[in-house]
Scaffold this motif. Sequence first.
Motif, PDB file in Angstrom:
ATOM      1  N   SER A   1     -22.628  -8.448  48.228  1.00 24.02           N
ATOM      2  CA  SER A   1     -22.325  -7.024  48.391  1.00 24.02           C
ATOM      3  C   SER A   1     -23.217  -6.169  47.499  1.00 24.02           C
ATOM      4  O   SER A   1     -23.568  -6.571  46.388  1.00 24.02           O
ATOM      5  CB  SER A   1     -20.864  -6.748  48.035  1.00 24.02           C
ATOM      6  OG  SER A   1     -19.982  -7.383  48.936  1.00 24.02           O
ATOM      7  N   ALA A   2     -23.551  -4.988  47.999  1.00 20.99           N
ATOM      8  CA  ALA A   2     -24.184  -3.938  47.204  1.00 20.99           C
ATOM      9  C   ALA A   2     -23.183  -2.800  47.095  1.00 20.99           C
ATOM     10  O   ALA A   2     -22.673  -2.316  48.115  1.00 20.99           O
ATOM     11  CB  ALA A   2     -25.473  -3.449  47.852  1.00 20.99           C
ATOM     12  N   ALA A   3     -22.869  -2.401  45.863  1.00 26.94           N
ATOM     13  CA  ALA A   3     -21.810  -1.413  45.629  1.00 26.94           C
ATOM     14  C   ALA A   3     -22.332  -0.250  44.803  1.00 26.94           C
ATOM     15  O   ALA A   3     -23.042  -0.447  43.820  1.00 26.94           O
ATOM     16  CB  ALA A   3     -20.629  -2.065  44.909  1.00 26.94           C
ATOM     17  N   GLN A   4     -21.957   0.946  45.213  1.00 26.92           N
ATOM     18  CA  GLN A   4     -22.315   2.178  44.510  1.00 26.92           C
ATOM     19  C   GLN A   4     -21.032   2.874  44.057  1.00 26.92           C
ATOM     20  O   GLN A   4     -20.170   3.195  44.875  1.00 26.92           O
ATOM     21  CB  GLN A   4     -23.119   3.094  45.437  1.00 26.92           C
ATOM     22  CG  GLN A   4     -23.532   4.417  44.812  1.00 26.92           C
ATOM     23  CD  GLN A   4     -24.278   5.316  45.799  1.00 26.92           C
ATOM     24  OE1 GLN A   4     -24.617   4.905  46.909  1.00 26.92           O
ATOM     25  NE2 GLN A   4     -24.535   6.540  45.392  1.00 26.92           N
ATOM     26  N   ILE A   5     -20.912   3.082  42.763  1.00 23.79           N
ATOM     27  CA  ILE A   5     -19.742   3.758  42.213  1.00 23.79           C
ATOM     28  C   ILE A   5     -19.919   5.263  42.390  1.00 23.79           C
ATOM     29  O   ILE A   5     -20.858   5.856  41.840  1.00 23.79           O
ATOM     30  CB  ILE A   5     -19.540   3.428  40.723  1.00 23.79           C
ATOM     31  CG1 ILE A   5     -19.474   1.916  40.503  1.00 23.79           C
ATOM     32  CG2 ILE A   5     -18.289   4.117  40.185  1.00 23.79           C
ATOM     33  CD1 ILE A   5     -18.307   1.234  41.152  1.00 23.79           C
ATOM     34  N   LEU A   6     -19.034   5.884  43.152  1.00 27.25           N
ATOM     35  CA  LEU A   6     -19.102   7.327  43.375  1.00 27.25           C
ATOM     36  C   LEU A   6     -18.252   8.097  42.373  1.00 27.25           C
ATOM     37  O   LEU A   6     -18.589   9.210  41.990  1.00 27.25           O
ATOM     38  CB  LEU A   6     -18.653   7.658  44.797  1.00 27.25           C
ATOM     39  CG  LEU A   6     -19.478   7.040  45.939  1.00 27.25           C
ATOM     40  CD1 LEU A   6     -18.889   7.450  47.280  1.00 27.25           C
ATOM     41  CD2 LEU A   6     -20.935   7.447  45.836  1.00 27.25           C
ATOM     42  N   SER A   7     -17.132   7.495  41.970  1.00 28.50           N
ATOM     43  CA  SER A   7     -16.222   8.113  41.007  1.00 28.50           C
ATOM     44  C   SER A   7     -15.284   7.022  40.514  1.00 28.50           C
ATOM     45  O   SER A   7     -15.310   5.899  41.034  1.00 28.50           O
ATOM     46  CB  SER A   7     -15.422   9.256  41.662  1.00 28.50           C
ATOM     47  OG  SER A   7     -14.444   8.739  42.535  1.00 28.50           O
TER      48      SER A   7
END
Length: 297
Positions: free
Chosen positions: A199-205
């Motif tokens: 998985s590639a994950a981007q923390i938005l908040s």
Amino acid sequence: MAALENRPFVKMNGLGNEIVVLDLRDGPLAVPPAEARALARRDVLPFDQIMALYPPESEGTSAFVRIINCDGSESQACGNGTRCIALYEAGRTGADHMAFESVAGRLDCTVAPEGITVDMGMPRFGWHDIPLAGPVADTRAIELQAGPAEAPVLRGPAVANVGNPHAIFWVDDIDAVDLARFGPELEHHPVFPERANISAAQILSPDHIRLKVWERGVGLTQACGSAACATAVSAARLGLTGRRVTVSLPGGDLVIDWRESDDHILMTGPAEFEFDGRLTADMLTAPADRPANAGAA
């Protein structure tokens, strides 16, 4: 004659994760890998997973479920598929609470108008539980990278087991990551003796994550419930988010709640019926495997 010929099926999806439900409780049959691969052809009945229901083995459960990927391999968990079989069972029996068994353990489900909730159990973080090829000091970030050695595109993933092995790479911009390029290499990396979901994950908040998943035995997928769970708990372990987050995948959103009282993961999201039918010999047999007088698919 194909083993599954004339068996009824139901086509469903969970956030675009394509699911075929086979209810085999009245006549348990193994799902031959070759028949699964033939069925998954794009012009036949393409799917990500088959959820095959067998007679229950424990009191208080509706069925034992086996999960077959589109490449014919078997998976230990599928959160989106579990929501689908919960909705299927609710439609069949009228119940709004049910439990299934799987090789990964018991799966308690609740069907409600606001969504279907699955108790995915407790995550496992020990290197031998994931499993990894050898011991590591801290599974919150292991030594692994993809891309040029001097400027890796992905590096230092968190790893966890939520029914399946998962590796989660934290990125600044999920749209800049070509997971179709790096996914196959990482899925089969020697550090993962049983392969892994990537998985590639981007923390938005602190309560919102964007996620893309290369699923073991499937490839790029619209959604992966167990990957969403693994990502959410890994983010919480690192202090990147709280214990309740929305995970946005290409197919839509899941709400993941890592319950503090017992460390169980509750996953809530939708599932949909698409159509049903019966499997035919042509659907279950690849052209190269058919007798010379067999019809075309």
